[in-house]
Design an enzyme around this catalytic site. Structure first.
Site, mmCIF file in Angstrom:
data_model
loop_
_atom_site.group_PDB
_atom_site.id
_atom_site.type_symbol
_atom_site.label_atom_id
_atom_site.label_comp_id
_atom_site.label_asym_id
_atom_site.label_seq_id
_atom_site.Cartn_x
_atom_site.Cartn_y
_atom_site.Cartn_z
ATOM 1 C CG ASP A 1 -8.488 3.879 -0.134
ATOM 2 O OD1 ASP A 1 -8.294 2.649 -0.047
ATOM 3 O OD2 ASP A 1 -7.752 4.724 0.410
ATOM 4 C CG ASP B 1 -1.970 1.055 1.243
ATOM 5 O OD1 ASP B 1 -2.299 1.571 0.155
ATOM 6 O OD2 ASP B 1 -2.493 1.375 2.329
ATOM 7 C CD GLU C 1 -0.605 5.217 -4.242
ATOM 8 O OE1 GLU C 1 -0.110 5.495 -3.132
ATOM 9 O OE2 GLU C 1 -1.345 4.252 -4.428
HETATM 10 O O1 MIG Z 1 -4.275 6.290 4.157
HETATM 11 O O2 MIG Z 1 -3.788 1.103 5.740
HETATM 12 O O3 MIG Z 1 -6.034 1.885 0.309
HETATM 13 O O4 MIG Z 1 -6.996 -0.212 1.883
HETATM 14 O O5 MIG Z 1 -7.053 0.182 4.655
HETATM 15 C C1 MIG Z 1 -4.974 5.082 4.165
HETATM 16 C C2 MIG Z 1 -4.962 1.833 5.829
HETATM 17 C C3 MIG Z 1 -4.033 3.942 4.114
HETATM 18 C C4 MIG Z 1 -5.131 2.933 2.236
HETATM 19 C C5 MIG Z 1 -5.548 1.646 1.600
HETATM 20 C C6 MIG Z 1 -6.594 0.992 2.459
HETATM 21 C C7 MIG Z 1 -6.043 0.744 3.842
HETATM 22 C C8 MIG Z 1 -5.575 2.064 4.455
HETATM 23 N N1 MIG Z 1 -4.612 2.719 3.565
#
Ligand code: MIG
Length: 659
Positions: A418, A305, A308
């Site tokens: 999201d 995660d 980007e």
């Molecule tokens: O700023 O880890 O897309 O699936 O639950 C949010 C917390 C950070 C974004 C991910 C989401 C995840 C969440 N993350």
């Protein structure tokens, strides 16, 4: 035929795996200008397919899209960028051809936005490779393109099971409860996801020893119930003395640098972080090997995660902003100043300017991040994939990422990010599927039930009825939203039946997945790809063909208990209340209104086709390939691909048997 045109000095993105010679011919189809744009003039009926993970319909005409990987939790109709950059399109109409703009930086696709009849593609700089692909039809163009970019990632069989996830599962006990409650409600389950909560202060490759005192034991106990734990890994590495990942990264220069040559600092969940330099092969190897911290505890799957990479703020910009705010507040704040103030604060998160402030070490050359921005997430997943291939060569590891570029499809899947618990987001997910498949991303799916906002039972039922067809089938929701585990709902029995149907369909879905991966084909196609002569089929953008046998037409509207469906040929309507309660009806080609009650799954089997259909089971390990029945037109056979579901799949492996 594929033709390659090279402009300037392109950064090697490694999206393409086949070496083809650059063409000296004049670029076909597009006009070029001195601003570096590529312009195509549309015929009225031209359709543009592609762009992977993007907003709006299957036909991309009528909006301006920007490839700039972005942590954008608002997948609104006016968004321009989401988490991935998939610069492959097919123009279908007067002339049909494919085009891939292989470019690591920001690139704009104005597809009839500025001028309705014109498409203009503009990269930030004129250093890119353009591939033009011509072929017999859309499917042939996709196949050639996929051959160019290499074979899609193949997950383990268990990854096709149902997964339960939520940001905010507090501790080990809560994970055990989630497993227990699914069992009690008779809802099959193959995986439970661990979000950032499991880590110690959000530090990658650590486990909070109070909340999860024995992750190895937990993973083992879960596996004994057929459930895999899938932890998250974030891109940013917390700056903290004594933390090995941080200290090693600093010592060996594995983090991105600022202009002064110091490790660049951003702020994300762990607080201040450094960003691993995934474009540096050494750093990639180092970070990838860290996953073994978790595989040694019995973990066999990960999601990546914030890659980007997402940056909540940088120190410098925060300081500047605070100074400006102080100035504003020390004077008499008028309305204009008030909006300037709120704008500045909102503009800290994901600020484009921050990406100009750090550099990658690419074989000794310092490359500005914004020039290669869209490659970061891909190389994070690559880092894990390449390391794990050596650490556990005997099996496939589940991987999916939020951010991606074409090429990342070889290393893992992606989830669609999201979304929100909105009806329109069922449709949006569905409309991305063919475009993602075109770009090689086969292992994908949306946060079922919706991530942000509060879901409702009926929305969840409809979402399940759609998601059960996608390879990644995961219920996930954000911290602070209403709990949406299926056992929380009034009619949990109905939800359980829908999930069980997924398990009956897994032999089919897995088989179609493997065939698509090994033959460079799509799993989800727009109707027009198989019915190119059918003018009506070209208009349909809320139904998809699935594999070679199915068509899906889910409900994505509140309080709709039926919908119009267009059949491009005669098909068999299949109606399921459960795995045993199935009725079918032949419907002729044409338009139909089909009743679809909330607790029924409806889909279509194409003329003279049949699919394998299994029994309801608790988890994928219990799926028995020897007791499959055929569902569909009488006396029709199905080519079933099957394998052991965990060994790496060799390229020439097509284990097909006739069923
Ligand atoms: O700023 O880890 O897309 O699936 O639950 C949010 C917390 C950070 C974004 C991910 C989401 C995840 C969440 N993350």
């Amino acid at each position: 035929m594929i033709k390659k045109y090279v402009y300037g000095t392109p950064f090697p993105t490694e999206a393409v795996v086949k070496d083809i010679e650059a063409s000296d011919d004049k670029l076909s189809f597009f006009e070029t200008d001195d601003k570096g744009s590529f312009t195509y003039t549309f015929a009225e009926d031209d359709i543009v397919y592609g762009l992977g993970e993007q907003i709006r319909g299957i036909n991309k005409r009528g909006w301006q899209y920007v490839s700039w990987n972005y942590d954008n939790p608002n997948h609104h109709e006016d968004a321009r960028s989401l988490y991935g950059s998939h610069n492959f399109i097919i123009i279908s109409g007067k002339q049909t051809f494919g085009a891939f703009f292989d470019y690591a930086g920001e690139i704009e696709f104005d597809i009839g936005y500025t001028k309705r009849s014109e498409m203009k593609i503009t990269p930030k700089t004129s250093d890119l490779i353009v591939y033009i692909i011509t072929g017999d039809n859309e499917k042939d163009i996709v196949k050639q393109f996929r051959g160019l970019i290499g074979r899609s990632y193949i997950p383990p069989f268990w990854a096709f099971g149902y997964g339960q996830s939520r940001w905010g599962y507090k501790n080990e006990q809560e994970i055990r409860d989630v497993a227990q409650q699914h069992k009690a409600a008779g809802i099959p389950l193959d995986s439970i996801y661990l979000d950032i909560d499991y880590m110690e202060r959000y530090k990658d490759f650590t486990v909070d020893s109070e909340l999860f005192p024995n992750l190895e034991k937990l993973a083992e106990d879960m596996k004994a119930q057929g459930i895999y734990l899938v932890p998250i890994i974030d891109a940013g590495v917390k700056i903290e003395d004594g933390y090995d990942v941080y200290e090693e990264g600093v010592r060996d220069n594995y983090f991105c640098k600022n202009a002064e040559g110091d490790d660049f600092v951003g702020a994300v969940w762990p607080g201040k972080v450094h960003f691993p330099d995934f474009l540096n092969p050494e750093a990639r190897k180092w970070f990838g090997n860290k996953y073994s911290v978790l595989t040694s505890l019995g973990i066999e799957g990960f999601w990546n995660d914030m890659n980007e990479p997402a940056i909540f703020y940088t120190e410098d910009r925060l300081k500047d902003t605070c100074a400006k705010i102080e100035k504003l507040t020390s004077e008499n704040m008028g309305i204009n100043e008030f909006f300037e103030f709120t704008g500045m604060v909102a503009g800290l998160n994901g600020n484009k300017g921050d990406y100009d402030k750090f550099y990658h070490n690419v074989n000794g050359r310092m490359v500005k991040h914004s020039d290669v921005h869209n490659l970061y997430g891909m190389n994070m997943t690559r880092s894990a994939f390449e390391a794990l291939r050596e650490i556990c060569p005997e099996k496939r590891t589940l991987f999916f990422s939020r951010s991606s570029y074409i090429g990342a499809h070889r290393y893992g899947g992606i989830w669609q990010g999201d979304n929100k618990s909105w009806w329109s987001h069922i449709l949006q997910s569905m409309q991305q599927l063919p475009a993602l498949n075109m770009a090689g991303f086969l292992f994908t799916g949306s946060d079922t039930g919706g991530f942000g906002c509060d879901t409702t039972e009926d929305l969840m039922m409809r979402w399940l009825q759609y998601s059960l067809f996608t390879p990644l089938f995961r219920n996930h929701s954000a911290l602070g939203t209403r709990g949406q585990e299926l056992y929380r709902f009034g009619n949990k029995g109905a939800a359980a039946e829908i999930v069980k149907i997924r398990y009956c369909l897994i032999p089919y879905l897995y088989s179609e997945y493997l065939k698509a991966a090994l033959n460079d084909e799509m799993i989800f196609k727009p109707l027009a790809f198989d019915f190119p002569e059918d003018e009506m089929a070209k208009q349909v953008d809320d139904q998809l063909l699935l594999g070679n046998e199915l068509m899906i037409a889910p409900i994505y509207k509140q309080n709709a208990f039926g919908r119009y469906v267009y059949l491009p040929e005669e098909m068999l309507l299949v109606r399921m209340k459960s795995c045993e309660n199935i009725t079918t009806e032949v419907l002729p080609k044409g338009h139909h209104y089909v009743d679809i009650p909330l607790d029924e799954l409806v889909f279509f089997i194409r003329k003279n086709k049949a699919i394998p259909f299994g029994k309801a089971v608790e988890h994928t390990a219990a799926i028995d390939k020897n007791t499959l029945r055929l569902l569909g037109y009488p006396d029709c056979l199905y080519e079933l691909y099957s394998d052991d579901g965990y060994s790496p799949v060799p390229d020439n492996s097509l284990n097909i048997s006739m069923l």
